[in-house]
Motif scaffolding. Structure first.
Motif, mmCIF file in Angstrom:
data_model
loop_
_atom_site.group_PDB
_atom_site.id
_atom_site.type_symbol
_atom_site.label_atom_id
_atom_site.label_comp_id
_atom_site.label_asym_id
_atom_site.label_seq_id
_atom_site.Cartn_x
_atom_site.Cartn_y
_atom_site.Cartn_z
ATOM 1 N N HIS A 94 0.860 -1.192 0.000
ATOM 2 C CA HIS A 94 0.000 0.000 0.000
ATOM 3 C C HIS A 94 0.895 1.240 0.000
ATOM 4 C CE1 HIS A 94 -3.184 2.784 0.581
ATOM 5 N NE2 HIS A 94 -4.099 1.844 0.758
ATOM 6 N N ILE A 95 1.060 1.804 -1.186
ATOM 7 C CA ILE A 95 2.003 2.910 -1.336
ATOM 8 C C ILE A 95 1.521 4.188 -0.648
ATOM 9 C CG2 ILE A 95 3.039 1.983 -3.429
ATOM 10 C CD1 ILE A 95 1.256 3.823 -5.077
ATOM 11 N N GLY A 96 0.219 4.280 -0.370
ATOM 12 C CA GLY A 96 -0.299 5.442 0.340
ATOM 13 C C GLY A 96 -0.075 5.384 1.841
ATOM 14 N N LYS A 97 0.320 4.196 2.330
ATOM 15 C CA LYS A 97 0.585 4.021 3.754
ATOM 16 C C LYS A 97 2.077 3.851 4.039
ATOM 17 C CE LYS A 97 -3.942 1.925 4.673
ATOM 18 N NZ LYS A 97 -4.667 0.704 5.140
ATOM 19 N N GLY A 98 2.892 3.856 2.983
ATOM 20 C CA GLY A 98 4.335 3.772 3.178
ATOM 21 C C GLY A 98 4.900 2.374 3.217
ATOM 22 N N ASP A 99 4.120 1.364 2.782
ATOM 23 C CA ASP A 99 4.636 -0.009 2.788
ATOM 24 C C ASP A 99 5.905 -0.148 1.955
ATOM 25 O OD1 ASP A 99 2.386 -0.568 4.233
ATOM 26 O OD2 ASP A 99 1.411 -1.797 2.701
ATOM 27 N N GLN A 100 6.050 0.706 0.936
ATOM 28 C CA GLN A 100 7.194 0.605 0.030
ATOM 29 C C GLN A 100 8.515 0.972 0.689
ATOM 30 O OE1 GLN A 100 4.796 2.825 0.016
ATOM 31 N NE2 GLN A 100 5.291 4.710 -1.065
ATOM 32 N N PHE A 101 8.456 1.545 1.892
ATOM 33 C CA PHE A 101 9.680 1.916 2.600
ATOM 34 C C PHE A 101 10.087 0.891 3.656
ATOM 35 C CE2 PHE A 101 7.694 6.012 1.321
ATOM 36 C CZ PHE A 101 8.664 6.404 0.420
ATOM 37 N N GLN A 102 9.326 -0.182 3.756
ATOM 38 C CA GLN A 102 9.657 -1.210 4.734
ATOM 39 C C GLN A 102 10.914 -1.972 4.313
ATOM 40 O OE1 GLN A 102 8.096 -1.545 7.719
ATOM 41 N NE2 GLN A 102 7.020 0.313 7.030
ATOM 42 N N PRO A 103 11.795 -2.298 5.276
ATOM 43 C CA PRO A 103 13.060 -2.967 4.938
ATOM 44 C C PRO A 103 12.885 -4.250 4.132
ATOM 45 C CG PRO A 103 13.087 -2.235 7.221
ATOM 46 C CD PRO A 103 11.686 -1.995 6.709
ATOM 47 N N GLU A 104 11.833 -5.014 4.424
ATOM 48 C CA GLU A 104 11.627 -6.276 3.715
ATOM 49 C C GLU A 104 11.376 -6.034 2.230
ATOM 50 O OE1 GLU A 104 9.978 -5.273 6.381
ATOM 51 O OE2 GLU A 104 10.768 -6.598 7.952
ATOM 52 N N ASN A 140 6.950 14.630 -2.820
ATOM 53 C CA ASN A 140 8.002 15.435 -2.208
ATOM 54 C C ASN A 140 8.898 14.643 -1.271
ATOM 55 O OD1 ASN A 140 6.885 17.759 -3.500
ATOM 56 N ND2 ASN A 140 5.370 17.858 -1.868
ATOM 57 N N GLN A 141 9.145 13.374 -1.616
ATOM 58 C CA GLN A 141 10.059 12.557 -0.817
ATOM 59 C C GLN A 141 11.508 12.928 -1.137
ATOM 60 O OE1 GLN A 141 9.757 10.208 1.543
ATOM 61 N NE2 GLN A 141 7.528 10.347 1.667
ATOM 62 N N ARG A 142 12.349 12.853 -0.132
ATOM 63 C CA ARG A 142 13.776 13.071 -0.300
ATOM 64 C C ARG A 142 14.515 11.798 0.122
ATOM 65 N NH1 ARG A 142 15.374 18.478 -0.617
ATOM 66 N NH2 ARG A 142 17.277 18.096 0.564
ATOM 67 N N ALA A 143 15.822 11.770 -0.110
ATOM 68 C CA ALA A 143 16.609 10.579 0.226
ATOM 69 C C ALA A 143 16.473 10.265 1.704
ATOM 70 C CB ALA A 143 18.069 10.807 -0.135
ATOM 71 N N ARG A 144 16.405 8.982 1.977
ATOM 72 C CA ARG A 144 16.293 8.526 3.370
ATOM 73 C C ARG A 144 17.609 7.885 3.799
ATOM 74 N NH1 ARG A 144 10.273 6.422 4.830
ATOM 75 N NH2 ARG A 144 9.114 8.024 3.718
ATOM 76 N N SER A 168 -6.627 12.545 -4.698
ATOM 77 C CA SER A 168 -7.065 13.935 -4.710
ATOM 78 C C SER A 168 -7.646 14.356 -3.365
ATOM 79 C CB SER A 168 -8.095 14.157 -5.822
ATOM 80 O OG SER A 168 -9.267 13.391 -5.586
ATOM 81 N N GLN A 169 -8.056 13.359 -2.557
ATOM 82 C CA GLN A 169 -8.680 13.649 -1.264
ATOM 83 C C GLN A 169 -7.832 13.200 -0.080
ATOM 84 O OE1 GLN A 169 -11.525 15.398 -1.180
ATOM 85 N NE2 GLN A 169 -11.545 15.408 -3.419
ATOM 86 N N ASP A 170 -6.959 12.215 -0.284
ATOM 87 C CA ASP A 170 -6.216 11.603 0.815
ATOM 88 C C ASP A 170 -4.916 12.371 1.062
ATOM 89 O OD1 ASP A 170 -4.851 9.970 2.592
ATOM 90 O OD2 ASP A 170 -5.629 8.119 1.705
ATOM 91 N N LYS A 171 -4.945 13.302 1.986
ATOM 92 C CA LYS A 171 -3.772 14.137 2.265
ATOM 93 C C LYS A 171 -2.648 13.338 2.903
ATOM 94 C CE LYS A 171 -5.922 17.705 0.686
ATOM 95 N NZ LYS A 171 -5.581 18.219 -0.669
ATOM 96 N N ASP A 172 -2.999 12.340 3.712
ATOM 97 C CA ASP A 172 -1.968 11.507 4.329
ATOM 98 C C ASP A 172 -1.196 10.739 3.261
ATOM 99 O OD1 ASP A 172 -2.656 12.336 6.870
ATOM 100 O OD2 ASP A 172 -4.013 10.645 7.228
ATOM 101 N N ALA A 173 -1.921 10.188 2.280
ATOM 102 C CA ALA A 173 -1.254 9.462 1.198
ATOM 103 C C ALA A 173 -0.390 10.403 0.366
ATOM 104 C CB ALA A 173 -2.289 8.767 0.311
ATOM 105 N N GLN A 174 -0.877 11.610 0.148
ATOM 106 C CA GLN A 174 -0.086 12.588 -0.607
ATOM 107 C C GLN A 174 1.236 12.874 0.089
ATOM 108 O OE1 GLN A 174 -2.200 16.172 -1.564
ATOM 109 N NE2 GLN A 174 -3.937 15.101 -2.470
ATOM 110 N N SER A 175 1.200 12.980 1.417
ATOM 111 C CA SER A 175 2.423 13.280 2.155
ATOM 112 C C SER A 175 3.422 12.141 2.067
ATOM 113 C CB SER A 175 2.096 13.575 3.621
ATOM 114 O OG SER A 175 1.637 12.411 4.295
#
Length: 235
Positions: free
Chosen positions: A38-48, A231-235, A220-227
């Motif tokens: 779920h890319i709107g919840k940040g699953d793509q940043f999980q180490p696995e 505008n992501q930067r290197a982690r 267009s409505q989900d501000k949390d997913a937009q964040s």
């Protein structure tokens, strides 16, 4: 032709890029398991997930029956399409000249038809500030690209003549023509191709993957997913 005993593991979210691989797997008739990232919840940043997709993007796959019988992970949709096409000997020609043509149009999708249409979506639909110059810039470029595709499809059923991974790469993006501000009356060859593709059983089934799971989002409505997504930067 290579057979597949164990299912391929597909790391997926229902986007045009994600659907490239579900379409490919359905067209090949392969067994596979879907893992929702779920890319709107940040699953793509999980180490696995980053272990198999270091660019923190979907789609990605793990083939448990990779080269030499050992598992292999593949990220980036074009790389996945070519890997599967070459492994199973389908939707990618054996003739070198024809391979070059498919590679050209696969690269065209990755470099232009996806990114420019994505920017169209962003500035016209999702951006909190409607910047007229940016909207017009990417809508015009989208229009130009549809014109390129329309010319290529003149007198042929599929982009390079025979159904290939180039068609699979493009269809998910082209189906968004209306929200991109395009009029298919201007691009009749594209319109006919979209209908032709949509009537292929494998493509249709691949496009329906996760259609009703509830994991889709309205950016267009989900501000949390937009964040999370913008505008992501290197982690």
């Amino acid at each position: 032709m290579t057979s597949q005993t164990l299912p391929i593991e597909l790391y997926f979210f229902p986007t045009p890029n994600g659907h490239k691989i579900s379409i490919m797997l359905e067209e090949l008739g392969l067994p596979y398991n879907v893992h929702i990232i779920h890319i709107g919840k940040g699953d793509q940043f999980q180490p696995e997930f980053l272990k198999i997709s270091p660019n923190n993007k979907i789609p990605a796959i793990v083939d448990p029956e990779g080269p030499g019988g050992e598992p292999i992970s593949v990220f980036e949709s074009a790389a996945i399409l070519k890997y599967l096409a070459q492994k199973f000997g389908k939707f990618y020609p054996t003739d070198t000249r024809k391979q070059v043509e498919v590679d050209e149009w696969l690269s065209w999708q990755m470099a232009s038809f996806g990114p420019m249409l994505g920017q169209n979506h962003h500035f016209a639909i999702y951006a909190p500030e409607k910047i007229e110059y940016a909207i017009n810039r990417y809508r015009d470029e989208t229009h130009r690209l549809y014109g390129v595709l329309n010319k290529k499809l003149e007198g042929r059923d599929y982009i390079t003549g025979e159904f290939s991974i180039a068609d699979i790469a493009c269809i998910g993006w082209a189906r968004g023509w209306e929200r991109q501000g395009m009029d298919l009356n201007e691009f009749p060859n594209v319109g006919a191709w979209i209908e032709r593709m949509s009537n292929r059983p494998g493509t249709k089934k691949g496009l329906e993957v996760d259609l009703e799971s509830g994991s889709r989002m309205d950016l267009s409505q989900d501000k949390d997913a937009q964040s999370v997504l913008f505008n992501q930067r290197a982690r």
